[in-house]
Design a protein around this motif. Structure first.
Motif, PDB file in Angstrom:
ATOM      1  N   GLU A  49      11.780  42.411  77.098  1.00  0.00           N
ATOM      2  CA  GLU A  49      12.817  41.289  77.628  1.00  0.00           C
ATOM      3  C   GLU A  49      12.069  40.129  76.586  1.00  0.00           C
ATOM      4  N   LEU A 101      14.851  44.805  68.235  1.00  0.00           N
ATOM      5  CA  LEU A 101      15.906  45.328  69.683  1.00  0.00           C
ATOM      6  C   LEU A 101      15.130  47.133  69.720  1.00  0.00           C
ATOM      7  N   GLU A 110      18.302  38.326  60.247  1.00  0.00           N
ATOM      8  CA  GLU A 110      19.403  39.549  60.047  1.00  0.00           C
ATOM      9  C   GLU A 110      18.259  40.691  60.874  1.00  0.00           C
ATOM     10  N   TRP A 148      10.715  29.422  59.000  1.00  0.00           N
ATOM     11  CA  TRP A 148      11.036  30.435  59.947  1.00  0.00           C
ATOM     12  C   TRP A 148       9.457  30.856  60.400  1.00  0.00           C
ATOM     13  N   ARG A 153      13.046  40.899  73.460  1.00  0.00           N
ATOM     14  CA  ARG A 153      15.030  40.294  73.054  1.00  0.00           C
ATOM     15  C   ARG A 153      15.236  39.519  73.049  1.00  0.00           C
ATOM     16  N   TRP A 154      15.184  38.855  73.964  1.00  0.00           N
ATOM     17  CA  TRP A 154      14.476  37.081  73.813  1.00  0.00           C
ATOM     18  C   TRP A 154      14.116  36.637  72.742  1.00  0.00           C
ATOM     19  N   ALA A 212      14.911  38.068  69.724  1.00  0.00           N
ATOM     20  CA  ALA A 212      15.438  38.567  68.959  1.00  0.00           C
ATOM     21  C   ALA A 212      16.276  37.736  68.579  1.00  0.00           C
ATOM     22  N   GLN A 213      16.787  36.602  69.514  1.00  0.00           N
ATOM     23  CA  GLN A 213      17.838  36.372  69.076  1.00  0.00           C
ATOM     24  C   GLN A 213      17.924  34.982  68.107  1.00  0.00           C
ATOM     25  N   TYR A 214      16.569  34.822  67.775  1.00  0.00           N
ATOM     26  CA  TYR A 214      15.821  33.280  67.327  1.00  0.00           C
ATOM     27  C   TYR A 214      15.573  34.680  65.567  1.00  0.00           C
ATOM     28  N   LYS A 236      15.882  41.880  63.273  1.00  0.00           N
ATOM     29  CA  LYS A 236      16.968  42.124  64.347  1.00  0.00           C
ATOM     30  C   LYS A 236      16.880  43.282  65.226  1.00  0.00           C
TER      31      LYS A 236
END
Length: 228
Positions: A79, A97, A90, A113, A82-83, A85-87, A93
Motif C-alpha cells: 500500500e 507497482l 514514469e 527528485w 502504491r501510494w 508510486a504516484q510521485y 512506476k
C-alpha cells in the motif's frame, strides 16, 4: 507283584500335569518383570512422543500466526509503494507497482527528485519509508513493542548454554506464543542458534557480551539493565 498299568498311567498323568503347571509358573515369573519393563518403556516413549507432538503443534500455530503477521506487513508495504508510486518518475512506476525486473536508472533521477522523496517520506501511510530502507528498521520494526521483553529474554538466556520457548516462558513469565516469538527474534539477533532436537537452541552470546551486541543492533532501553 506287578504294578497295575492303570495306576502307572494315573501317576504319569499327574506328574505330567504338575510339570506343565510348574513350567507355566516359572515362565510367568521370568517373563512378568520383562513385560512390565517393556510396558513402562513403551508408555514413557508414548508420553515423550505426545509431548513432542504437542510442542510441534503449538509451534506450527505460532508459525502460522507469524506468517499472517508478515503477510499483513507486506500488504501495508505494498500500500505504501502504491501510494508513493504516484510521485515516482514514469520509468520507476512499474517497479514500484510490482514489475519483476528493475528498469535502467533514469536520467531524471536527480537530486531534486530525491529531495522530493525525502519530503514525502513522512507522509507515507503507516509512517515513514519501508522498514527495510531505514537504518536498523527491518529488525527494529520486527521487534516492535516487544523490545523490553526481548532484552529481558536475552538477559535470561545469555546465562545458559541452551534454551527453548518453554524455558523463556518460565523465566520471564509470558505465554508460549510470545516466548516462541521472542525466541525467533533472538535468533535473528544472533543471540541463539537455529532449532535443534526437541526445540532447544544453542545460546551464542555470553552475558558479559550481551550489552555490546544489543547496542550494535540498536536494541537498547534505559529502563532495563541487561547485566543484572
Amino acid at each position: 507283584m506287578t504294578a497295575d498299568p492303570r495306576d502307572l498311567a494315573t501317576t504319569l498323568h499327574e506328574a505330567t500335569a504338575n510339570l506343565h503347571a510348574y513350567i507355566e509358573h516359572r515362565a510367568e515369573e521370568i517373563a512378568a518383570p520383562r513385560i512390565a519393563q517393556a510396558e513402562a518403556a513403551t508408555a514413557a516413549q508414548a508420553a515423550e512422543m505426545k509431548t513432542n507432538f504437542d510442542f510441534e503443534m503449538r509451534r506450527l500455530g505460532d508459525l502460522r500466526d507469524e506468517l499472517r503477521r508478515h503477510l499483513l506487513v507486506m500488504e501495508q508495504q505494498n500500500e505504501q509503494l502504491r501510494w508513493l508510486a504516484q510521485y515516482l518518475p514514469e520509468p520507476l512506476k512499474p517497479l514500484a507497482l510490482g514489475a519483476r525486473t528493475a528498469p535502467r536508472p533514469p536520467q531524471t533521477l536527480t537530486a531534486d527528485w530525491l529531495a522530493l522523496v525525502e519530503k514525502l517520506a513522512g507522509e507515507v501511510p503507516g509512517g515513514g519509508l519501508l522498514a527495510g530502507e531505514v537504518p536498523g528498521g527491518g529488525l527494529l520494526a520486527e521487534i516492535g513493542d516487544d523490545r523490553g521483553l526481548l532484552i529481558e529474554a536475552a538477559a535470561a538466556v545469555a546465562r545458559l548454554s541452551q534454551t527453548s520457548a518453554p524455558r523463556i516462558q518460565r523465566k520471564i513469565r509470558v505465554g508460549f506464543a510470545k516466548a516462541a516469538r521472542l525466541l525467533d527474534l533472538l535468533e535473528q539477533c544472533g543471540i541463539v542458534g537455529p532449532p535443534q532436537e526437541k526445540g532447544t537452541r544453542e545460546v551464542l552470546v555470553k552475558i558479559e557480551d550481551l550489552p555490546a551486541v544489543l547496542e550494535k543492533l540498536g536494541i537498547t532501553t534505559p529502563e532495563r539493565n541487561t547485566t543484572s
